[in-house]
Design an enzyme around this catalytic site. Structure first.
Site, PDB file in Angstrom:
ATOM      1  N   GLU A 160     -18.888  84.904   9.835  1.00 34.26           N
ATOM      2  CA  GLU A 160     -18.041  86.432   8.943  1.00 34.26           C
ATOM      3  C   GLU A 160     -16.691  85.999   8.923  1.00 34.26           C
ATOM      4  OE1 GLU A 160     -16.806  89.849   6.765  1.00 34.26           O
ATOM      5  OE2 GLU A 160     -15.905  89.092   8.783  1.00 34.26           O
ATOM      6  N   GLU A 161     -16.108  86.355   9.983  1.00 35.02           N
ATOM      7  CA  GLU A 161     -14.736  86.279   9.886  1.00 35.02           C
ATOM      8  C   GLU A 161     -13.987  84.674   9.795  1.00 35.02           C
ATOM      9  OE1 GLU A 161     -12.800  88.525  10.493  1.00 35.02           O
ATOM     10  OE2 GLU A 161     -14.196  90.645  11.916  1.00 35.02           O
TER      11      GLU A 161
ATOM     12  N   ASP B  31     -20.181  96.703   7.797  1.00 36.72           N
ATOM     13  CA  ASP B  31     -19.154  96.492   8.483  1.00 36.72           C
ATOM     14  C   ASP B  31     -18.051  97.121   8.502  1.00 36.72           C
ATOM     15  OD1 ASP B  31     -17.051  94.316   9.122  1.00 36.72           O
ATOM     16  OD2 ASP B  31     -17.310  93.225   7.356  1.00 36.72           O
TER      17      ASP B  31
END
Length: 493
Positions: free
Chosen positions: A327-328, A356
């Site tokens: 995701e990063e 998140d």
């Protein structure tokens, strides 16, 4: 939560979503009239059973894994692999159908990033190579500058590049309005052999990038606002020649999502709940996003205790939990997952819930604005998103917990689901944004400071989380999962 420098949703997609939202039923008014007398029992039981103390053990495990693996749990590293194995094995023991979903990612290692203004007195400019840029030839690429038009959408469309004047030149483009991919493609289509993007504010070079090496079609880099304006002024008076020197290595790695679903429940009415499991390389990622990952894991374990994994005694709807990787790096895990689904499998997903960063040390309580009642940013989510927001807001109101809306800005893993028309919702407690005086009065904490001062840093560790915020959001997850596992009535299904 990544600091994404690009909008993940196109204008046509936004328009379609807005239209869908307008056509959607108004909150709960159009849902089926009567609820089953036992409806809500599971949600109540899960809220009672899920605790911050129970979920904290998972956070402690993530910290322990990071400590043993170079201080992080980033995608493609041993720290992430160990985190994924911990989640997978824990859920397997609880009786879930659990699987890994492997996919490839790339790391960018920049060796050279230079922009030199050529002439009698050459001078070097502060430069940041775009992530996954194409490298220049050895020794650099020397060419005249050509100025893309600066308007409300600078360098975003073909008409920003005067016909025939960019061939063989390096395009100088101002940041803003569209993605770096769109700027680069428009410049390349006009014949430019490289692109330099200058900032629209601040004193640092633009730090842009692409999702993968495949998106980098010409050498691309960023410079500061001051340097960009000085180059533009000089090039407007006569030819300015620069040498762009970029050398970047792209290393392929494999990482994996973890997917777990209940054995029972209708497979055509899937309640999907997700959090990203990877950290940034700079730290252990205990708030971002060990907190959401630990919350999902604890709720999943308590749901299993309620018999969700007994094939003949399962709840009405199948529940699918997902721990995304990369995701990063730009929502890569969730994008890969959704891209692999057939049209029928997408339709079988009734909704998506995303969590998140739910334990920020200077928290606010944000709920994704499914109905666009705040009238900011990207607009409403797909039909059903308003009802998800209403469910979460109603629960927080009953608990006496203050909250506020947050735009679907594309910075977390709901993005790929929304782009495919799947209703979405969820909560988070803030990243690098600054808490206002009004928010400090509402939630406590420090005005003028970031919601998470340790965002994307080594300080995002077990010592720097807010357990009260964590507990509140665990209750939100438990309530939403319990509600939708039993019934989709509030979604009009």
């Amino acid at each position: 939560m990544p600091n994404i420098h690009r909008n993940r949703r196109s204008i046509p997609a936004l328009a379609a979503l807005a239209a869908a939202a307008v056509a959607a039923p108004v909150l709960l008014a159009a849902t089926p009239a009567s609820a089953h007398p036992r409806e809500g029992r599971l949600a109540q039981e899960l809220v009672e059973e899920v605790t911050a103390r129970g979920a904290y053990r998972h956070l402690a495990k993530f910290q322990q894994i990071a400590d043993a693996n170079g201080g992080n749990r980033a995608a493609g590293t041993p720290g992430h692999a160990a985190s994924a194995a911990y989640v997978h094995d824990t859920l397997k023991k609880a009786g879930y159908d659990v699987s890994y979903q492997d996919f490839d990612i790339y790391e960018a290692h920049t060796k050279t990033e230079k922009t030199t203004v050529l002439g009698d007195q050459p001078r070097e400019l502060a430069t940041a190579a775009f992530t996954f840029t194409k490298s220049t030839p050895a020794g650099g690429l020397a060419a005249p500058l050509a100025l893309a038009r600066v308007d409300e959408t600078p360098g975003c469309t073909a008409d920003d590049y005067a016909s025939g004047t960019f061939t063989g030149k390096i395009a100088l483009v101002k940041r803003g309005a569209c993605t770096f991919v769109e700027k680069q493609r428009a410049a390349a289509a006009a014949g430019a052999v490289g692109v330099i993007v200058y900032n629209h504010s601040g004193t640092t070079p633009v730090r842009g990038g692409f999702s993968s090496p495949a998106e980098g079609v010409i050498p691309s880099a960023g410079i500061t606002l001051a340097d960009g304006e000085a180059l533009a002024a000089a090039a407007a008076k006569g030819e300015v020649k620069v040498r762009l020197d970029l050398d970047q290595e792209h290393v392929k790695k494999t990482t994996r999502n973890v997917i777990a679903e209940t054995r029972g429940g209708r497979a055509d009415r899937v309640v999907t709940v997700g959090s990203h499991l990877d950290s940034v390389p700079e730290g252990p990622g205990i708030n971002d996003n060990g907190s959401g990952s630990a919350g999902l894991l604890e709720v999943a374990l308590k749901l299993a205790d309620e018999g969700a994994n007994k094939k003949n005694k399962g709840r009405a709807n199948k529940v699918r939990f997902a721990w995304w990787s990369a995701e990063e790096l730009g929502l890569l895990g969730s994008e890969h997952y959704v891209a692999q689904l057939s049209e029928k499998q997408k339709k079988d997903i009734a909704l998506y819930l995303n969590f998140d960063m739910i334990a920020s040390p200077n928290p606010a309580q944000f709920v994704y604005d499914g109905d666009d009642s705040d009238k900011t940013g990207a607009g409403a989510g797909p039909a059903g998103s308003a009802q998800i927001e209403a469910l979460i807001n109603g629960f927080l109101d009953k608990k006496g917990k203050p909250h506020e809306g947050s735009d679907f800005d594309g910075r977390s893993d709901y993005g790929p689901f929304i782009e495919n028309g799947i209703p979405a919702g969820g909560t988070f407690t803030g990243a690098e944004g600054i808490k206002t005086a009004e928010q400090a009065k509402r939630y406590g904490g420090t005005a003028g400071a970031a919601y998470d001062p340790n965002y994307h840093g080594a300080g995002d560790n077990l010592k720097n989380i807010d357990l009260k915020a964590f507990d509140t959001n665990l209750d939100v997850i438990a309530h939403a999962v319990g509600t939708y596992a039993e019934s989709l009535r509030t979604l009009g299904k």
